[in-house]
Write an enzyme that holds these catalytic residues in place. Structure first.
Site, PDB file in Angstrom:
ATOM      1  CB  THR A 167      -0.029  -1.857  -0.709  1.00  0.00           C
ATOM      2  OG1 THR A 167       0.092  -3.129  -1.326  1.00  0.00           O
ATOM      3  CG2 THR A 167      -1.515  -1.906  -0.984  1.00  0.00           C
TER       4      THR A 167
ATOM      5  CE  LYS B  13       0.612  -6.531  -5.566  1.00  0.00           C
ATOM      6  NZ  LYS B  13       1.823  -5.876  -5.129  1.00  0.00           N
TER       7      LYS B  13
ATOM      8  NE  ARG C  69       9.028   3.717  14.423  1.00  0.00           N
ATOM      9  CZ  ARG C  69       9.359   4.600  15.416  1.00  0.00           C
ATOM     10  NH1 ARG C  69       9.113   5.835  15.314  1.00  0.00           N
ATOM     11  NH2 ARG C  69      10.337   4.008  16.376  1.00  0.00           N
TER      12      ARG C  69
ATOM     13  CG  LEU D 111      -0.234   4.486  10.515  1.00  0.00           C
ATOM     14  CD1 LEU D 111      -0.584   5.048   8.979  1.00  0.00           C
ATOM     15  CD2 LEU D 111      -0.794   5.489  11.570  1.00  0.00           C
TER      16      LEU D 111
END
Length: 242
Positions: A16, A37, A185, A215
């Site tokens: 996402t 989706k 990441r 993040l």
């Protein structure tokens, strides 16, 4: 008009987040783009109950956080139901009788409608590429039938190289284009992050489209600038599916 399928090497690898980045990057190039989706399903941390009169999913009275993120990532005026065909309150309808509710004809019709309305559709899968989808077909079977180019999201963690290369092999066997891959990441404490990314660059026969750092609440942030190879998506949009 074109569709891209966002595939992940596993669940919870950031499909996402990557889809939001793709939507924002394409919008920055003036493309009318929405997310889609087809099947949303998850645990308690990512579903929200709604009143029956406000229900925007097909069967259960819940909305899914991933679909909401896609809805809020586009500048286009879309509703929850516009970009989702099925929402289930549990984590895996393919493990229950709910899989009988999922009809590929509905999903195909919903995707066709979006393709006819917008220049580009970023389609996000559920779980991994080989996960059963509906009517005896996997997501891999469906994208092969749709001839839909794929963007692979690799959640960078221990073990991801094997998962990524196996998924790339499946995509190649399907005969659909692998547009590129995105490094996401998901473990900020991984000490050999850069080395893993370098190894994937060496072994994946498709360009790295961008690297998304770890993040906090990426669903609330601008992510498009992390995709540094947006020209690849723009080129493929015109080359593969008109």
């Amino acid at each position: 008009m074109s569709s891209f399928f966002v595939a992940g090497t596993d669940t919870n690898v950031g499909k996402t987040t990557a889809a939001r980045a793709m939507i924002q990057a394409l919008q920055g190039q003036g493309v009318q783009v929405v997310g889609y989706k087809p099947i949303a399903c998850c645990g308690e941390e990512s579903i929200y109950p709604v009143a029956q009169s406000e229900n925007t999913s097909d069967y259960d009275h819940f909305v899914n956080a991933d679909v909401l993120t896609l809805m809020h990532s586009t500048k286009e005026n879309v509703s929850y139901q516009d970009i989702n065909s099925y929402t289930f309150s549990h984590c895996a309808p393919m493990l229950t009788q709910d899989k009988m509710r999922i009809k590929l004809d509905k999903i195909n019709c919903d995707l066709t409608r979006l393709n006819q309305t917008y220049q580009s559709v970023v389609v996000e899968g559920s779980f991994g590429l080989m996960t059963p989808m509906a009517e005896g077909k996997s997501f891999a079977d469906w994208i092969a039938q749709q001839k839909m180019p794929v963007v692979l999201v690799v959640g960078i963690k221990d073990g991801c190289v094997n998962h990524a290369l196996l998924t790339v092999k499946v995509i190649q066997q399907l005969g659909v284009p692998l547009l590129g891959w995105i490094a996401n990441r998901i473990n900020p404490l991984l000490s050999h992050y850069a080395e893993i990314v370098d190894l994937l660059v060496e072994h994946i026969d498709a360009p790295l489209l961008g690297k998304i750092p770890y993040l906090h609440k990426p669903e609330e942030q601008e992510l498009g600038h992390y995709l540094t190879n947006i020209d690849r998506l723009m080129y493929m949009q015109t080359e593969f599916i008109k």
